[in-house]
Structures are given as structure tokens and as C-alpha cells.
Design an enzyme around this catalytic site. Structure first.
Site, PDB file in Angstrom:
ATOM      1  N   LEU B  64     -88.277  77.384  67.539  1.00  0.00           N
ATOM      2  CA  LEU B  64     -88.154  78.654  66.813  1.00  0.00           C
ATOM      3  C   LEU B  64     -88.512  78.474  65.343  1.00  0.00           C
ATOM      4  O   LEU B  64     -88.579  79.433  64.605  1.00  0.00           O
ATOM      5  CB  LEU B  64     -86.737  79.193  66.980  1.00  0.00           C
ATOM      6  CG  LEU B  64     -86.264  79.245  68.451  1.00  0.00           C
ATOM      7  CD1 LEU B  64     -84.828  79.731  68.540  1.00  0.00           C
ATOM      8  CD2 LEU B  64     -87.182  80.148  69.280  1.00  0.00           C
ATOM      9  N   ARG B  65     -88.718  77.224  64.929  1.00  0.00           N
ATOM     10  CA  ARG B  65     -89.211  76.867  63.589  1.00  0.00           C
ATOM     11  C   ARG B  65     -88.187  77.065  62.485  1.00  0.00           C
ATOM     12  O   ARG B  65     -88.527  76.939  61.310  1.00  0.00           O
ATOM     13  CB  ARG B  65     -90.483  77.671  63.243  1.00  0.00           C
ATOM     14  CG  ARG B  65     -91.630  77.472  64.204  1.00  0.00           C
ATOM     15  CD  ARG B  65     -91.987  76.011  64.364  1.00  0.00           C
ATOM     16  NE  ARG B  65     -93.278  75.830  65.060  1.00  0.00           N
ATOM     17  CZ  ARG B  65     -93.675  74.663  65.548  1.00  0.00           C
ATOM     18  NH1 ARG B  65     -92.907  73.597  65.449  1.00  0.00           N
ATOM     19  NH2 ARG B  65     -94.830  74.560  66.148  1.00  0.00           N
ATOM     20  N   ASP B 306     -92.669  75.828  76.383  1.00  0.00           N
ATOM     21  CA  ASP B 306     -93.059  74.866  75.350  1.00  0.00           C
ATOM     22  C   ASP B 306     -93.637  75.612  74.136  1.00  0.00           C
ATOM     23  O   ASP B 306     -94.693  75.267  73.607  1.00  0.00           O
ATOM     24  CB  ASP B 306     -94.069  73.851  75.895  1.00  0.00           C
ATOM     25  CG  ASP B 306     -94.287  72.691  74.925  1.00  0.00           C
ATOM     26  OD1 ASP B 306     -93.470  72.536  74.008  1.00  0.00           O
ATOM     27  OD2 ASP B 306     -95.288  71.967  75.087  1.00  0.00           O
ATOM     28  N   HIS B 310     -97.393  78.747  65.342  1.00  0.00           N
ATOM     29  CA  HIS B 310     -97.937  78.148  64.121  1.00  0.00           C
ATOM     30  C   HIS B 310     -98.434  79.226  63.165  1.00  0.00           C
ATOM     31  O   HIS B 310     -98.814  80.319  63.580  1.00  0.00           O
ATOM     32  CB  HIS B 310     -99.116  77.232  64.453  1.00  0.00           C
ATOM     33  CG  HIS B 310     -98.703  75.875  64.937  1.00  0.00           C
ATOM     34  ND1 HIS B 310     -97.989  74.995  64.162  1.00  0.00           N
ATOM     35  CD2 HIS B 310     -98.900  75.251  66.126  1.00  0.00           C
ATOM     36  CE1 HIS B 310     -97.763  73.886  64.851  1.00  0.00           C
ATOM     37  NE2 HIS B 310     -98.299  74.011  66.045  1.00  0.00           N
TER      38      HIS B 310
END
Lengths: 326, 425
Positions: B64-65, B306, B310
Site C-alpha cells: 500500500l506504500r 502482488d 508506482h
């Protein structure tokens, strides 16, 4: 989706970029060789210039050091009367935060017509061609381990000057195939031009996995591999690969894969010896062979200029003019 | 909030229920299947005629960054994307910045997820401190704070001794170890499957043995330590065989695969398409087929996204200079349903691999539609035709190689813990 088309070609199948030999027809490769033939005489004249690309701006964009390749591209462009800008972008400049794309945007603002690109990453020339504006042509002067198509074409040109046809030829490429963009482009060129057999020779550590589908036969023994071949192409062994896990030492490499008068004797009596340079004397080739009568290594350098003139004039759409110049 | 989902075909692989039925929901739970109880008055009715109703998807691996990479995506942005894709539970790996090796980071993530309230976020804690592969993390503290397992994510545990100790310790606290099997030396600087394609393109290869050697070592350690282990995102047919044999021998191991590995191969890299730069790399067609077989034979029990969203810059550059990963939440269900169309899985099996099976791996009481269960529900229109476009993606990352793919079937409603979190316009 753009990546499914051959981005090297215009809609009417003319050369727009020159990124890789793969996917180009025999007709286009033959055109390049024929066009190069017309440029050979230019170098032999007192005034070594033709006005084919007058007013065009060519940017040599080198992200990786190279004197020889850059110089021949520069000379080729100047003989076609183009304006040439040399830009050496060290790796540190791009790692300072400026992305490759930002660098390109800046260069586009200088209104150039062609980028000649060398970069240490495979696919860099494709990336630049995919992201450059439509009016810019890109020539790949070497990207990572992927391709070096002008080098391969100058090698084909040299071979053609020594043999009547490609069809009957057996060609052996010897050395570090794994890391060699030159070898990959040569293999594509040779198979497209229809040689009888292409062999790659080297220890397993320097032969890439599953290379056979490219149309080559693999040999791990130099003598067997050279048996009866017409052309021997030696590859340069980079210093950093001479010791460590790939090879134990340069001495042992020379013992097993070095080209000497002895090992060359396995090839045909008429066989020629080539090398893209620069040579490691005593590592991949003995001085006697490199400087001997069968060596065409210096011819390759001279031919490089004519072949690069041909490619540059063709991608800038001056193909017809170039042929008419004869 | 009381919701009635009316007239849909309810498919629940756990109970093997598959029939047209109404689903009544109140207080976050499923009240009944079939006729709603007398006196049930719905605040909201979802008409589901000709639609399928199945449990909300449990995704075993979604980055989820947040924290650390908020310029790429956030918990709020990605849970919203999950809701639009029928995913109600997301399992996030510990390689955030800072690493999830202590309760504070974990609690912060859970708090942000609760505030966004689009989907359930569960997290795997670090196996070793800072993921350095040297010292054990405080696994018990992580477990008590709600970690659903422990993992070293993409970071290798190079020392077999440390891995043995970590497995023994995790086993002592009844924690599942999630393993990403990759030998760091064999991977070296590779970026594509080692084979004819990487050779032709001059890309440094990642050999099949980078995965099989790591799987083989870890299986030996699992056998020795008795730890419950889950292999994440297999990419090779041979690793699938190794795990099948271990399962046959009675080892407590499970495995998953990402949806894109079941559809793409290294050939899709084409002219250096950076959207196909993933880790593990896209493998050969025989690997894709071996993984499909592993799904059918149940060696591989779950399919995950997965998900790795970005920013645009991450995918701009020569192939090996781009960051690996696919923004994959929105293609998880469509790609899995495509396996049904391709006769790889039955509809029931496909849904099981997205719901009850991953829920079992996490040890959570999710992935089912039965009375009393938590009301995570996906309502799906099986005939809706659509084309994926990067511009239309909900995720903050639009890095997908599936742009332009045509799909049949789309999520129309998602319910998370009894609340409507997504409705198609």
C-alpha cells in the site's frame, strides 16, 4: 500498443531508427551495405565531404565512454556535412537526480534531428526512440549487452568485400558472448543475410543460456569450433571479467580460447580474422595473427565510417539522395 | 445499517452453497441466506438479479506504500482501489519505511486503514529486525499488535542459521512464516527470466534455480523446525513440484501465485516494456502452465495480486533501471475469472482461491457467506464487458501491462463488514 509494432520502421517500411538488427529484412540490410559501398569512395577523395545532410544536426549522446565508436560516428556525420554535437554524460550526471528523460527533453529543445546513443543499459536506445518526438531518429551505438547494430553491419560489409556471397559461409564468433552486444547483433545480421552456419565458441561461463534459438551452434572447444570456418570473429574480453568466477586468469583463457597461428590453422586457408577492437594482445588473440595477412581488423575501422554514413543518410530520409550521389 | 442483497446467485466455496438466494445483513454480519427473517427491514436493497454474490476477496499480498512511499500511493488510495475491485481484505508485507518490526508501525497502519474504512488491512510483521536477516524481530509483540504472520519480504535471510532460529521462534509463538524464495547470489543484478528471451535482449537473467534452491533450503528448514510456512508468489513450475512433494510428505506448507504469472510470460516484455518488469520475473510459458497445473492440483491454494503501485517516474527508463511491480488490485478478479473461461479452474475453485483459501492461510474467519459470518461481500455482473485502461484505474499507480485487455464480468457492489464501500456508477 506501440511496443507491438516494429518501431524502427516508418509505415511504408523505411528505416526510421536503427536500434537493432533483429526484425529487419534482408532487403534493408542489403540496402545498407549497397549504400555504404557508394560512400567508400568519399573517403578516398581529396575533399572528403558530400552535402547530403547539410543543415542537419546530429547529437552524439554517450552515456558510456567510447572514443573509437564516437569518433567514427562523428567523422561519418561530418563527411555528410551535418553539424555534430558531442555530449558525454557520465553516469554520475544522471545519478545526480536528473532522469534520462529530463536529459532528453533538454536536448530536444536544441532542435536536433538525430541522436546517436550509447548507454550501459540494455534497451536504452529503444527507450529513447519510444520517448523522443517524431522528427528525431535514433541510432543505437551500443546498449548494454543488447545490440550494437552499426558495428555488426560494418562487419557484414567487411565480410562481403572478401567473399562473393554470404550463402556458403561458416562464421565463428569466439569469446565473451554473454556480455557482448556486438555478438548478438552479428548473429542477427548473419542469420538474416543467410550464411550457412554461425558458431559461438567459449567456456560455458561466457555463453548465455538458451542461445541456440538465435540460430547458432555452441562449441566449448576452440579447435572443433574453428574447423572449416571462413570467418573468425574474436570478441574483446573486458578486463574485469578476466578473473573471478567467470574465468580463472587471462593466461588460462589465452591457452584455451586465444587465437594463434596454431589454432587459426583449423579454419579454412582462406579464412579472415576480425575483431571489433580494441584488441587485448595475448589475451584473446596473438599479435602475429592480429597483424598477420589474414587479419582485416583495420579494414573494419575504415569500413565503419562508410557504413555509419549509409545508416545516417538512410534514417534521415536522404536515402534516395545518397544513392543518387554516386 | 441493514442491507438486503436480493435475487443474486450466491456462490460460497466454503459451504459449497451455489443457488439463487437473498442475503440479509445487519450489524456487519450475515444474518441469513435465503428468506430474510421475519421483521427484517432493510435500510438498503441491492438488486442482484442476474448477478453473482460471493465473499469479499482476501488478497495475500498488496503493498500500500504507506508508510514511506506516499508519493506512490497511500492506504486510503489503495483501499479505495481494492473496494472497487471486490477486495475486502488486504495483507501488506512488512517492507515499508520504517519496517514493520515493532508494534508502533503496525498500529499506525491499522489506524490509517480504519480511518479510510474502505477495506480491512492486515499486516505481516518482520521476521528479522529491520529485515536485515541478522537478529530476530519481536515477533510476540507484533503478534499481539495484530500481525497475521512474519516474513522477511524481498530481503533475503542469507544465513541458514538465522533462518532456522527465526522459524523455530515463530513456531514457538504459533506464527506462520511467509517466505519469498529467492537466492540472492543467483539473482545477482538480474531483471528478467534467464532464458532465450533474456539472452536475445541482453538483459541479465534471473535463473529458475534462484527460486528452486531457496525453496529447497527453506523446505528442509521447515521440516526440521516444524514451522507453518507459506510460500509467496511462486514463479517456476519446478518450485511448484518441490512444494507438491513436500505437501505429499505432510509438511505444513501452502503456496500462492500472483495473477499475472498465470497469464504472462517473458515473451510479453516485447520491446523492453517496463510494465512487465516484475519480481519474481515473468517466466517461461512452461512455468505459467506448471503454475496453472499447481492451482488445479491444489498445491497452490491462493491467487494474490502482488499489488505494487508506482509513481510515473518509476517506470520511465531503460528496463533494468525501472522499478519492478504491477499495480494489480484491479486485475486480480478479472484475471482469475479468465482462468475459468480458459478451463483452468471451475468457477467454484476460482472463487475459493480468492476467498476462503487465503483466509485460511491468514487464520482469519473470513471468505465465506454463511449466517453469522462477517459481511464482506462482492456483487458481480458476469456479463459486463469492459476494457482496462490506465486512465480509468482507481489505484494511485497505473503501472499495468494489461492495459487494453478485454474482460467479461465486473464488480458492481462491494460490502466491507456490512457497509457498502463501492457501487458501480
Amino acid at each position: 500498443m506501440s511496443y507491438r509494432q516494429n518501431i524502427q520502421l516508418t509505415p511504408d517500411k523505411k528505416l526510421k531508427h536503427f536500434l537493432t538488427i533483429e526484425g529487419l529484412s534482408r532487403a534493408i540490410l542489403t540496402d545498407i551495405l549497397d549504400t555504404a559501398e557508394t560512400f567508400v569512395s568519399v573517403g578516398e577523395q581529396a575533399v572528403k565531404k558530400v552535402p547530403i545532410l547539410r543543415g542537419k544536426t546530429i547529437v552524439n549522446l554517450f552515456f558510456e565512454n567510447s572514443t573509437r565508436t564516437r569518433t567514427t560516428f562523428e567523422l561519418a556525420a561530418k563527411r555528410l556535412s551535418a553539424d555534430v554535437l558531442n555530449i558525454n554524460i557520465s553516469v554520475s550526471a544522471t545519478s545526480k537526480g536528473e532522469s534520462l528523460l529530463d536529459t532528453l527533453r533538454n536536448l530536444e529543445a536544441m532542435q536536433s534531428d538525430m541522436f546517436v546513443v550509447r548507454h550501459s543499459e540494455s534497451g536504452a536506445a529503444h527507450f529513447i526512440a519510444q520517448n523522443a518526438p517524431d522528427h528525431i531518429s535514433v541510432i543505437n551505438a551500443g546498449d548494454g549487452c543488447h545490440a550494437h547494430p552499426t558495428q555488426a553491419m560494418l562487419d557484414m560489409f567487411t565480410i562481403r568485400r572478401h567473399f562473393p556471397s554470404f550463402n556458403q559461409l561458416k562464421v565463428a564468433i569466439v569469446g565473451d558472448i554473454l556480455h557482448s552486444r556486438v555478438a548478438r547483433s552479428q548473429i542477427h545480421a548473419l542469420t538474416t543475410l543467410g550464411v550457412e552456419e554461425v558458431r559461438v565458441i567459449g567456456p560455458k561461463t561466457l555463453i548465455p543460456t538458451d542461445v541456440e534459438p538465435m540460430g547458432v551452434h555452441v562449441y566449448h572447444d576452440l579447435r572443433q569450433g574453428l574447423d572449416d570456418v571462413d570467418v573468425v570473429i574474436m570478441l574483446r574480453l573486458q578486463n574485469e571479467r578476466m578473473q573471478g568466477a567467470l574465468l580463472p586468469s587471462p593466461q588460462e583463457y589465452f591457452q584455451s580460447y586465444g587465437l594463434t597461428e596454431n589454432t587459426l590453422a583449423y579454419a579454412r586457408p582462406t579464412a579472415i580474422v576480425m575483431h571489433p577492437g580494441p584488441i587485448n594482445r595475448g589475451v584473446e588473440i596473438s599479435s602475429k595473427v592480429a597483424d598477420g595477412p589474414r587479419s582485416v581488423i583495420l579494414e573494419q575501422v575504415t569500413n565503419g565510417i562508410a557504413v555509419r554514413m549509409a545508416v545516417m543518410s538512410m534514417v534521415l530520409g536522404s536515402y534516395a539522395a545518397a544513392r543518387g550521389e554516386k | 445499517m441493514r442491507i438486503l442483497i436480493k435475487g443474486g446467485r450466491v456462490i460460497d466455496p466454503k459451504t459449497q452453497f451455489d443457488a439463487v438466494a437473498d442475503v440479509a445483513i445487519a450489524n456487519g454480519k450475515i444474518i441469513s441466506l435465503g428468506k430474510a427473517p421475519a421483521g427484517f427491514e432493510a435500510d438498503k436493497v441491492i438488486e442482484a438479479n442476474d448477478h453473482w454474490v460471493f465473499p469479499g476477496i482476501v488478497d495475500l499480498c498488496a503493498r500500500l506504500r504507506e508508510p514511506g512511499f506516499e508519493y506512490k500511493a497511500t492506504i486510503a488510495s489503495e483501499t479505495a482501489a481494492a473496494a472497487s475491485a471486490g477486495i475486502t481484505t488486504l495483507c501488506s508485507p512488512p517492507d515499508t519505511v520504517p519496517v514493520i518490526d515493532n508494534a508502533t508501525v503496525l498500529e499506525m497502519i491499522y489506524h490509517r486503514a480504519e480511518r479510510a474504512n474502505n477495506a480491512r488491512v492486515v499486516s505481516i510483521g518482520a521476521l528479522t529486525a529491520k529485515l536485515e536477516g541478522k537478529n530476530l524481530s519481536e515477533m510476540l509483540a507484533l503478534k499481539n499488535a495484530g500481525a497475521v504472520g512474519v516474513s522477511n519480504a524481498f530481503k533475503p535471510v542469507k544465513s541458514s542459521l538465522v533462518m532456522r532460529r527465526a522459524m523455530e521462534y515463530a513456531s514457538s509463538h504459533d506464527l506462520t512464516v511467509f517466505l519469498y524464495a529467492e537466492d540472492p547470489w543467483l539473482r545477482a543484478g538480474g531483471c528478467a527470466h534467464e532464458g532465450a528471451i533474456s539472452t536475445r535482449m541482453g538483459l541479465t537473467g534471473i535463473p529458475e534455480i534462484a527460486e528452486t534452491i531457496a525453496v529447497a533450503r527453506d523446505l528442509a528448514l521447515i521440516e526440521r523446525t516444524g514451522v507453518r510456512a507459506h510460500f509467496c508468489r511462486l514463479s517456476t513450475a519446478k518450485a511448484e513440484r518441490l512444494i507438491a512433494r513436500a505437501q505429499h510428505d505432510g509438511l505444513p506448507v501452502t503456496a500462492d501465485v500472483s495473477a499475472h504469472q498465470l497469464h504472462l510470460s517473458d515473451m510479453d516484455i516485447g520491446d523492453f516494456n517496463a510494465d512487465c518488469n516484475v519480481r519474481p520475473p515473468l517466466r517461461a510459458l512452461r512455468d505459467r502452465d506448471g503454475l496453472r497445473r499447481g492451482l488445479r492440483e491444489k498445491t497452490i491454494s491462493a491467487i494474490c495480486s502482488d499489488h505494487q503501485p508506482h509513481d510515473i517516474d518509476a517506470k520511465i527508463g531503460p528496463f533494468n533501471n525501472t522499478e519492478p511491480g504491477i499495480s494489480a488490485l484491479e486485475t486480480l478478479l478479472p484475471l482469475t475469472m479468465r482462468l475459468v473461461r480458459d478451463n483452468v479452474l471451475s468457477l467454484n475453485e476460482a472463487i475459493a482461491k480468492l476467498t476462503i483459501e487465503p483466509a485460511k492461510i491468514l487464520g482469519l474467519p473470513l471468505g465465506t457467506i454463511e449466517a453469522g459470518a462477517i459481511a464482506d461481500v462482492c456483487v458481480y455482473d458476469p456479463e459486463k464487458y469492459w476494457v482496462l485502461s490506465k486512465e480509468a484505474m482507481v489505484s494511485a499507480g497505473n503501472n499495468t501491462p494489461f492495459s487494453g485487455w478485454e474482460f467479461e464480468g465486473k464488480v458492481v457492489h462491494t460490502l466491507y463488514a456490512g457497509q457498502s464501500v463501492y457501487s458501480a456508477k
